[in-house]
Design a protein around this motif. Structure first.
Motif, PDB file in Angstrom:
ATOM      1  N   ARG A   1      -9.595   6.556  -1.901  1.00 40.99           N
ATOM      2  CA  ARG A   1      -8.229   6.020  -1.962  1.00 40.99           C
ATOM      3  C   ARG A   1      -7.785   5.443  -0.621  1.00 40.99           C
ATOM      4  N   SER A   2      -8.412   5.877   0.458  1.00 44.58           N
ATOM      5  CA  SER A   2      -8.039   5.344   1.775  1.00 44.58           C
ATOM      6  C   SER A   2      -8.367   3.852   1.897  1.00 44.58           C
ATOM      7  N   LYS A   3      -9.244   3.339   1.023  1.00 44.53           N
ATOM      8  CA  LYS A   3      -9.596   1.917   1.068  1.00 44.53           C
ATOM      9  C   LYS A   3      -8.391   1.027   0.777  1.00 44.53           C
ATOM     10  N   SER A   4      -7.434   1.532   0.007  1.00 46.32           N
ATOM     11  CA  SER A   4      -6.268   0.717  -0.360  1.00 46.32           C
ATOM     12  C   SER A   4      -4.956   1.384   0.028  1.00 46.32           C
ATOM     13  N   ALA A   5      -5.006   2.346   0.957  1.00 46.25           N
ATOM     14  CA  ALA A   5      -3.807   3.086   1.359  1.00 46.25           C
ATOM     15  C   ALA A   5      -3.287   2.614   2.700  1.00 46.25           C
ATOM     16  N   SER A   6      -1.998   2.832   2.935  1.00 46.92           N
ATOM     17  CA  SER A   6      -1.421   2.604   4.255  1.00 46.92           C
ATOM     18  C   SER A   6      -1.874   3.691   5.218  1.00 46.92           C
ATOM     19  N   MET A   7      -1.892   4.934   4.731  1.00 45.79           N
ATOM     20  CA  MET A   7      -2.412   6.068   5.474  1.00 45.79           C
ATOM     21  C   MET A   7      -2.702   7.180   4.480  1.00 45.79           C
ATOM     22  N   VAL A   8      -3.523   8.137   4.897  1.00 50.66           N
ATOM     23  CA  VAL A   8      -3.836   9.300   4.070  1.00 50.66           C
ATOM     24  C   VAL A   8      -3.507  10.547   4.877  1.00 50.66           C
ATOM     25  N   VAL A   9      -2.816  11.498   4.237  1.00 48.78           N
ATOM     26  CA  VAL A   9      -2.304  12.673   4.938  1.00 48.78           C
ATOM     27  C   VAL A   9      -2.854  13.943   4.290  1.00 48.78           C
ATOM     28  N   VAL A  10      -3.277  14.892   5.113  1.00 49.98           N
ATOM     29  CA  VAL A  10      -3.709  16.206   4.625  1.00 49.98           C
ATOM     30  C   VAL A  10      -3.104  17.282   5.517  1.00 49.98           C
ATOM     31  N   GLY A  11      -3.038  18.488   4.987  1.00 51.21           N
ATOM     32  CA  GLY A  11      -2.520  19.617   5.742  1.00 51.21           C
ATOM     33  C   GLY A  11      -3.635  20.470   6.321  1.00 51.21           C
ATOM     34  N   ALA A  12      -3.308  21.262   7.325  1.00 46.80           N
ATOM     35  CA  ALA A  12      -4.241  22.234   7.907  1.00 46.80           C
ATOM     36  C   ALA A  12      -3.438  23.488   8.209  1.00 46.80           C
TER      37      ALA A  12
ATOM     38  N   LEU B   1       7.502   2.435   1.184  1.00 49.68           N
ATOM     39  CA  LEU B   1       6.302   2.445   0.362  1.00 49.68           C
ATOM     40  C   LEU B   1       6.375   3.565  -0.655  1.00 49.68           C
ATOM     41  N   SER B   2       5.523   3.499  -1.657  1.00 51.54           N
ATOM     42  CA  SER B   2       5.429   4.593  -2.619  1.00 51.54           C
ATOM     43  C   SER B   2       4.619   5.735  -2.003  1.00 51.54           C
ATOM     44  N   LEU B   3       4.838   6.927  -2.541  1.00 50.63           N
ATOM     45  CA  LEU B   3       4.112   8.118  -2.111  1.00 50.63           C
ATOM     46  C   LEU B   3       3.175   8.521  -3.242  1.00 50.63           C
TER      47      LEU B   3
ATOM     48  N   ARG C   1       0.821  -1.196   0.000  1.00 50.10           N
ATOM     49  CA  ARG C   1       0.000   0.000   0.000  1.00 50.10           C
ATOM     50  C   ARG C   1       0.860   1.253   0.000  1.00 50.10           C
ATOM     51  N   SER C   2       0.310   2.338  -0.547  1.00 50.53           N
ATOM     52  CA  SER C   2       1.056   3.592  -0.610  1.00 50.53           C
ATOM     53  C   SER C   2       0.609   4.539   0.494  1.00 50.53           C
ATOM     54  N   VAL C   3       1.440   5.560   0.725  1.00 52.89           N
ATOM     55  CA  VAL C   3       1.066   6.672   1.585  1.00 52.89           C
ATOM     56  C   VAL C   3       0.473   7.738   0.670  1.00 52.89           C
ATOM     57  N   VAL C   4      -0.780   8.072   0.890  1.00 54.50           N
ATOM     58  CA  VAL C   4      -1.499   9.021   0.039  1.00 54.50           C
ATOM     59  C   VAL C   4      -1.518  10.380   0.720  1.00 54.50           C
ATOM     60  N   VAL C   5      -1.260  11.435  -0.036  1.00 56.31           N
ATOM     61  CA  VAL C   5      -1.323  12.791   0.534  1.00 56.31           C
ATOM     62  C   VAL C   5      -2.068  13.699  -0.439  1.00 56.31           C
ATOM     63  N   GLY C   6      -3.004  14.462   0.113  1.00 54.88           N
ATOM     64  CA  GLY C   6      -3.748  15.422  -0.683  1.00 54.88           C
ATOM     65  C   GLY C   6      -2.983  16.733  -0.781  1.00 54.88           C
ATOM     66  N   VAL C   7      -2.860  17.282  -1.996  1.00 51.47           N
ATOM     67  CA  VAL C   7      -2.108  18.516  -2.204  1.00 51.47           C
ATOM     68  C   VAL C   7      -2.968  19.541  -2.944  1.00 51.47           C
ATOM     69  N   ASP C   8      -2.794  20.808  -2.583  1.00 50.15           N
ATOM     70  CA  ASP C   8      -3.524  21.878  -3.266  1.00 50.15           C
ATOM     71  C   ASP C   8      -2.636  23.092  -3.536  1.00 50.15           C
ATOM     72  N   GLY C   9      -1.329  22.945  -3.305  1.00 50.37           N
ATOM     73  CA  GLY C   9      -0.407  24.041  -3.556  1.00 50.37           C
ATOM     74  C   GLY C   9      -0.180  24.955  -2.370  1.00 50.37           C
ATOM     75  N   SER C  10      -0.937  24.797  -1.307  1.00 51.99           N
ATOM     76  CA  SER C  10      -0.779  25.653  -0.131  1.00 51.99           C
ATOM     77  C   SER C  10       0.446  25.228   0.671  1.00 51.99           C
ATOM     78  N   LYS C  11       0.913  26.141   1.534  1.00 52.44           N
ATOM     79  CA  LYS C  11       2.053  25.823   2.392  1.00 52.44           C
ATOM     80  C   LYS C  11       1.719  24.661   3.319  1.00 52.44           C
ATOM     81  N   ALA C  12       0.477  24.626   3.804  1.00 50.70           N
ATOM     82  CA  ALA C  12       0.080  23.532   4.700  1.00 50.70           C
ATOM     83  C   ALA C  12       0.147  22.191   3.988  1.00 50.70           C
ATOM     84  N   SER C  13      -0.287  22.152   2.733  1.00 52.05           N
ATOM     85  CA  SER C  13      -0.264  20.875   2.022  1.00 52.05           C
ATOM     86  C   SER C  13       1.164  20.458   1.694  1.00 52.05           C
ATOM     87  N   LEU C  14       2.066  21.410   1.493  1.00 53.79           N
ATOM     88  CA  LEU C  14       3.465  21.055   1.249  1.00 53.79           C
ATOM     89  C   LEU C  14       4.121  20.520   2.521  1.00 53.79           C
TER      90      LEU C  14
END
Length: 290
Positions: A103-114, A33-35, A5-18
């Motif tokens: 995507r969380s159904k097949s991910a190791s974890m899902v990461v988002v910024g705040a 794992l893959s990112l 499984r991969s580590v999934v991260v949501g990105v939107d270009g913001s500093k928090a997402s980076l």
């Protein structure tokens, strides 16, 4: 966690997402794992370009989405400069929260910024709320820290324990996280959801309460030590509301691990009040385990 499984991260270009990308890249490297970097654009429909938008609206949005993914991929590589990180980029359409939950159904974890909005207020947005509420894999919220690189944060892993099935899953995840980081695990058990500092009209044998709750905490932690013998565990029992003491211990932590729901609340409540409160207050990354 499954090795494929991969580590999934949501990105939107913001500093928090980076910041979230940098943290997720380090975690993908720890686990070999893959990112997977994910961003979304608007869905093209039969009605054409939205009113008031330029003719090339969809093409421009897709181009910006690809640039966001390229920048995020470069940011991820800089986070683990001495390693060859397997990075996937996904330009998707539609709702970002639905995409990440799926995507969380097949991910190791899902990461988002705040982070912060244009008024300077701290935000924990709709995407993060939907993700931690409905995720199938552990979801991690990474706070935008203006003066600190997210991967420079050190300290123990802290886990909230309340004796429920939800916290049992969080304990298992916290042991694994502490083992991966080679750090101490602080297990915080607050026996009451009430403010025990309030005046009572009856006597309570606090020593008996504390002994009982220490035994409960020990029971909750038993079995994990054999699986992770190198993890040093520091049990903490407090006779007070959990959010107050978990926030205090998380101030010096590199990760706070929580169950999605606790022992109280209503059966249909998908996110517990303690978890909800801590997602808005602590500065270290918070992992919510479904």
């Amino acid at each position: 966690m499954s090795a494929h499984r991969s580590v999934v991260v949501g990105v939107d270009g913001s500093k928090a997402s980076l910041q979230a990308v940098a943290w997720a890249a380090r975690e993908a490297d720890r686990r070999r794992l893959s990112l997977a970097l994910v961003t979304t654009v608007s869905v093209r429909n039969t009605f054409g370009v939205p009113i008031g938008m330029p003719a090339g609206f969809f093409e421009q949005e897709e181009s910006e989405g690809r640039e966001i993914l390229l920048d995020a991929a470069e940011y991820a590589r800089r986070a683990v400069p001495d390693r060859e990180l397997d990075i996937e980029t996904h330009l998707c359409t539609g709702s970002p929260s639905l995409e990440l939950v799926d995507r969380s159904k097949s991910a190791s974890m899902v990461v988002v910024g705040a982070g912060y909005n244009r008024f300077g207020w701290e935000r924990f947005g709709s995407v993060g709320t939907a993700l931690v509420t409905h995720t199938h894999a552990p979801a991690v919220v990474v706070r935008d820290l203006p003066h600190v690189e997210i991967n420079d944060i050190s300290g123990p892993v802290v886990v909230g324990v309340d004796g429920s099935e939800h916290s049992s899953r969080a304990i298992a995840a916290a042991f694994e996280e502490a083992a991966l980081r080679g750090t101490e695990l602080v297990a915080v058990h607050a026996w009451s959801d009430l403010d025990v500092r309030a005046p009572f009209r009856f006597r309570i044998d606090w020593d008996s309460v504390e002994n009982r709750e220490r035994a409960l905490l020990s029971e909750n932690l038993s079995g994990h030590g054999e699986q992770f013998p190198d993890v040093t565990v520091r049990p903490v029992v407090v006779l007070d509301q959990p959010s107050r003491y978990l926030a205090s211990h998380a101030a010096d932590a590199q990760l706070l691990v929580l169950g999605r729901r606790g022992r109280g609340g209503f059966p249909n409540l998908l996110l517990g009040s303690t978890t909800w409160a801590l997602l808005h207050t602590v500065t270290c990354p918070v992992m919510v385990v479904p």
